[in-house]
Design an enzyme around this catalytic site. Structure first.
Site, PDB file in Angstrom:
ATOM      1  N   THR A  26       0.536  -0.823  -0.162  1.00  0.00           N
ATOM      2  CA  THR A  26       0.104   0.165   0.118  1.00  0.00           C
ATOM      3  C   THR A  26       0.583   1.556  -0.327  1.00  0.00           C
ATOM      4  O   THR A  26       0.375   2.287  -0.228  1.00  0.00           O
ATOM      5  CB  THR A  26      -1.003   0.001   1.237  1.00  0.00           C
ATOM      6  OG1 THR A  26      -0.252  -0.229   2.411  1.00  0.00           O
ATOM      7  CG2 THR A  26      -1.951  -1.451   1.249  1.00  0.00           C
ATOM      8  N   GLY A  44      17.724  -9.924   3.531  1.00  0.00           N
ATOM      9  CA  GLY A  44      16.416  -9.982   2.746  1.00  0.00           C
ATOM     10  C   GLY A  44      15.745 -10.654   2.878  1.00  0.00           C
ATOM     11  O   GLY A  44      15.439 -11.987   1.848  1.00  0.00           O
ATOM     12  N   LEU A  74      12.121  -7.287   6.850  1.00  0.00           N
ATOM     13  CA  LEU A  74      12.505  -7.076   7.934  1.00  0.00           C
ATOM     14  C   LEU A  74      13.290  -5.479   8.232  1.00  0.00           C
ATOM     15  O   LEU A  74      13.502  -4.770   8.440  1.00  0.00           O
ATOM     16  CB  LEU A  74      13.208  -7.772   8.961  1.00  0.00           C
ATOM     17  CG  LEU A  74      12.460  -9.191   9.526  1.00  0.00           C
ATOM     18  CD1 LEU A  74      13.223  -9.908  10.764  1.00  0.00           C
ATOM     19  CD2 LEU A  74      10.329  -8.683   9.597  1.00  0.00           C
ATOM     20  N   GLU A  86      17.606   4.538  -1.663  1.00  0.00           N
ATOM     21  CA  GLU A  86      18.069   3.711  -2.501  1.00  0.00           C
ATOM     22  C   GLU A  86      16.913   2.995  -4.078  1.00  0.00           C
ATOM     23  O   GLU A  86      17.610   2.437  -5.244  1.00  0.00           O
ATOM     24  CB  GLU A  86      16.438   2.771  -1.593  1.00  0.00           C
ATOM     25  CG  GLU A  86      16.462   0.927  -1.744  1.00  0.00           C
ATOM     26  CD  GLU A  86      16.610   0.212  -0.904  1.00  0.00           C
ATOM     27  OE1 GLU A  86      16.479   0.667   0.331  1.00  0.00           O
ATOM     28  OE2 GLU A  86      15.831  -0.630  -1.003  1.00  0.00           O
ATOM     29  N   ASP A 127       9.622   1.908   4.932  1.00  0.00           N
ATOM     30  CA  ASP A 127      10.650   0.800   6.139  1.00  0.00           C
ATOM     31  C   ASP A 127      11.486   2.038   6.182  1.00  0.00           C
ATOM     32  O   ASP A 127      11.747   2.321   7.438  1.00  0.00           O
ATOM     33  CB  ASP A 127      11.791  -0.188   4.265  1.00  0.00           C
ATOM     34  CG  ASP A 127      10.465  -1.092   4.175  1.00  0.00           C
ATOM     35  OD1 ASP A 127       9.881  -0.811   4.048  1.00  0.00           O
ATOM     36  OD2 ASP A 127      11.427  -2.119   3.288  1.00  0.00           O
TER      37      ASP A 127
HETATM   38  P1  ADP Z   1      15.977  -6.154   3.016  1.00  0.00           P
HETATM   39  O1  ADP Z   1      15.896  -4.789   3.083  1.00  0.00           O
HETATM   40  O2  ADP Z   1      14.896  -6.793   2.873  1.00  0.00           O
HETATM   41  O3  ADP Z   1      16.514  -7.170   4.039  1.00  0.00           O
HETATM   42  P2  ADP Z   1      17.009  -5.883   0.862  1.00  0.00           P
HETATM   43  O4  ADP Z   1      17.460  -6.556  -0.379  1.00  0.00           O
HETATM   44  O5  ADP Z   1      16.222  -4.873   0.287  1.00  0.00           O
HETATM   45  O6  ADP Z   1      16.812  -6.960   2.110  1.00  0.00           O
HETATM   46  O7  ADP Z   1      18.687  -5.276   1.599  1.00  0.00           O
HETATM   47  C1  ADP Z   1      19.598  -6.333   1.634  1.00  0.00           C
HETATM   48  C2  ADP Z   1      21.006  -5.388   1.864  1.00  0.00           C
HETATM   49  O8  ADP Z   1      21.119  -4.110   2.540  1.00  0.00           O
HETATM   50  C3  ADP Z   1      22.285  -6.226   1.334  1.00  0.00           C
HETATM   51  O9  ADP Z   1      22.193  -7.388   0.440  1.00  0.00           O
HETATM   52  C4  ADP Z   1      23.110  -5.636   2.033  1.00  0.00           C
HETATM   53  O10 ADP Z   1      23.709  -5.315   0.473  1.00  0.00           O
HETATM   54  C5  ADP Z   1      23.097  -4.237   2.565  1.00  0.00           C
HETATM   55  N1  ADP Z   1      22.576  -4.419   4.380  1.00  0.00           N
HETATM   56  C6  ADP Z   1      22.101  -4.358   4.940  1.00  0.00           C
HETATM   57  N2  ADP Z   1      22.686  -4.578   6.492  1.00  0.00           N
HETATM   58  C7  ADP Z   1      23.780  -5.228   5.903  1.00  0.00           C
HETATM   59  C8  ADP Z   1      25.036  -5.033   7.159  1.00  0.00           C
HETATM   60  N3  ADP Z   1      24.704  -5.431   8.135  1.00  0.00           N
HETATM   61  N4  ADP Z   1      26.466  -4.734   6.927  1.00  0.00           N
HETATM   62  C9  ADP Z   1      26.492  -4.686   5.023  1.00  0.00           C
HETATM   63  N5  ADP Z   1      25.689  -4.214   4.132  1.00  0.00           N
HETATM   64  C10 ADP Z   1      24.281  -4.808   4.492  1.00  0.00           C
HETATM   65 MG    MG Z   2      15.539  -3.902   1.558  1.00  0.00          MG
END
Ligand code: ADP
Ligand code: MG
Length: 387
Positions: A36, A125, A128, A163, A175
């Protein structure tokens, strides 16, 4: 050792000195109101007790160095007009960091360089929002290093823009706004048009249980684009800017007139109904009616499965198992879908037995590493005590 202890160690082994400041930004779980946000609608998220933490030491030049406990290598870049994107795929995570710096520079913030070390325990991913936690934490860190601050909603917009523009993910505001503006102990009704947040405590006697299916969404960009295109087609057919302003009657009318395809009408129906359910769910919260809230969560999942078509066998099975367990008032997928987590509302006295039964029942169907968290609404992003 504590997570903060590991973070201090990472900082000093990387940079040979101690950090002087630190910030944190949480992940989030959405109780209802899925798909939404980019339709200018309503969501009902809360910040969770998992977060990204950043240790900081400001510099006197314009260099930023950053290291993550969860990723390889130290990334270095200059705060200049055009910050280069990562060319090495293994350092894609740094694009989130560079993107946030880039957006801050573009927005005219006067920043200073900084050495940064970060660690996160939001699973990557799984719905959350580890990416939003990372963005909001980095924006806070760069502002803090420069002795500056901004309102949470503005930080959320900057993170979303980073993003969208820099990483290339076409996400809404849910988010980042949840991470930046979470309220300890409360769920928030989020109006994604005005960015207004109205907090309400969870009803007494119930817990929020997050269960990660262990299934990671694969390459689903085309599926997201199809859903978004359906939403945009619906808004266009009804002559409104976003589905927020559409009615079910209007959608059926447009289909009858041939200006909206049956499939697009079905996708839009979920969004319009979900906005109504989210407002109703907030009324349940304020009335303390956890049973009715759980029923709305069930309906939300059913529409996401049958009309919006963003669930998968793992999510559907986990929800079905959860709903059959004693004390479960409602269960649904949370996040964008195609994998990731479910969220369930469970009576406090049943939580332990719920978790104990959920894990083996799911494992009997899917050989995946399920992780279950009983979580409370956490505070939004802010300063972190490094001691
Ligand atoms: P979600 O937001 O649902 O967890 P996303 O694909 O949107 O999944 O984002 C995940 C990406 O964020 C990871 O692949 C990485 O590039 C980045 N990321 C998240 N947490 C960390 C971390 N602790 N250290 C480095 N990169 C991170
Ligand atoms: Mg994300």
């Amino acid at each position: 050792m504590s997570r903060t202890g590991h973070l201090r160690n990472l900082f000093s082994t990387t940079y040979g000195t101690a950090p002087t400041l630190a910030v944190r930004a949480p992940g989030r779980v959405n109780l209802i109101g899925e798909h939404t946000d980019y339709n200018d609608g309503f969501c009902l998220p809360m910040a969770i007790e998992r977060d990204v933490r950043v240790a900081i030491r400001p510099r006197t030049d314009k260099t930023v160095r950053v290291v993550s406990l969860e990723q390889h290598g130290v990334v270095t870049f200059e705060l200049s007009a055009a910050i280069p994107k990562a060319t090495d795929k293994a350092q894609h995570w740094a694009d989130y960091v560079k993107g946030c710096a880039q957006i801050l520079v573009e927005s005219g913030e006067s920043l200073v360089g900084a050495d940064l070390a970060l660690t996160g325990d939001v699973p990557l991913g799984s719905g959350l929002s580890s990416s939003a936690a990372l963005e909001v934490a980095i924006i806070h860190a760069l502002l803090t290093a420069a002795g500056r601050s901004l309102p949470g909603a503005q930080i959320a917009r900057l993170g979303q823009r980073a993003e969208n523009k820099y990483v290339g993910t076409n996400c809404g505001i849910l988010d980042q706004l949840s991470s930046a503006c979470g309220v300890l102990g409360s769920v928030m009704l989020m109006d994604c048009r005005t960015l207004e947040l109205t907090p309400a405590p969870l009803p007494a006697g119930v817990s929020v249980v997050i269960a990660d299916t262990g299934k990671r969404r694969g390459l689903v960009d085309s599926a997201y684009n199809e859903r978004r295109a359906g939403c945009e087609a619906g808004a266009k057919a009804l002559g409104v800017s976003h589905l927020r302003d559409a009615s079910l009657h209007g959608l059926w009318d447009a289909e009858r007139k041939g200006t909206l395809s049956p499939l697009a009408r079905q996708r839009c129906e979920h969004v319009v109904a979900e906005n109504g359910r989210t407002i109703a769910a907030f009324a349940c919260l304020t009335a303390g009616d956890a049973v009715a809230l759980g029923q709305l969560m069930d309906q939300s999942h059913n529409d996401l499965r049958d009309k919006f078509a963003v669930t998968c066998a793992e999510l559907d099975d986990l929800v079905t198992i959860a709903r059959a367990l004693p004390g479960c008032l409602g269960s649904r997928m949370t996040g964008a879908g195609f994998g990731g987590c479910t969220v369930s509302l469970v009576r406090d006295e049943s939580v332990q037995a719920f978790v104990a039964a959920l894990v083996p029942a799911y494992r009997a169907k899917h050989n995946l590493p399920i992780v279950v968290d009983v979580t409370r609404p956490a505070a939004g992003a802010g300063a972190l005590n490094l001691a």
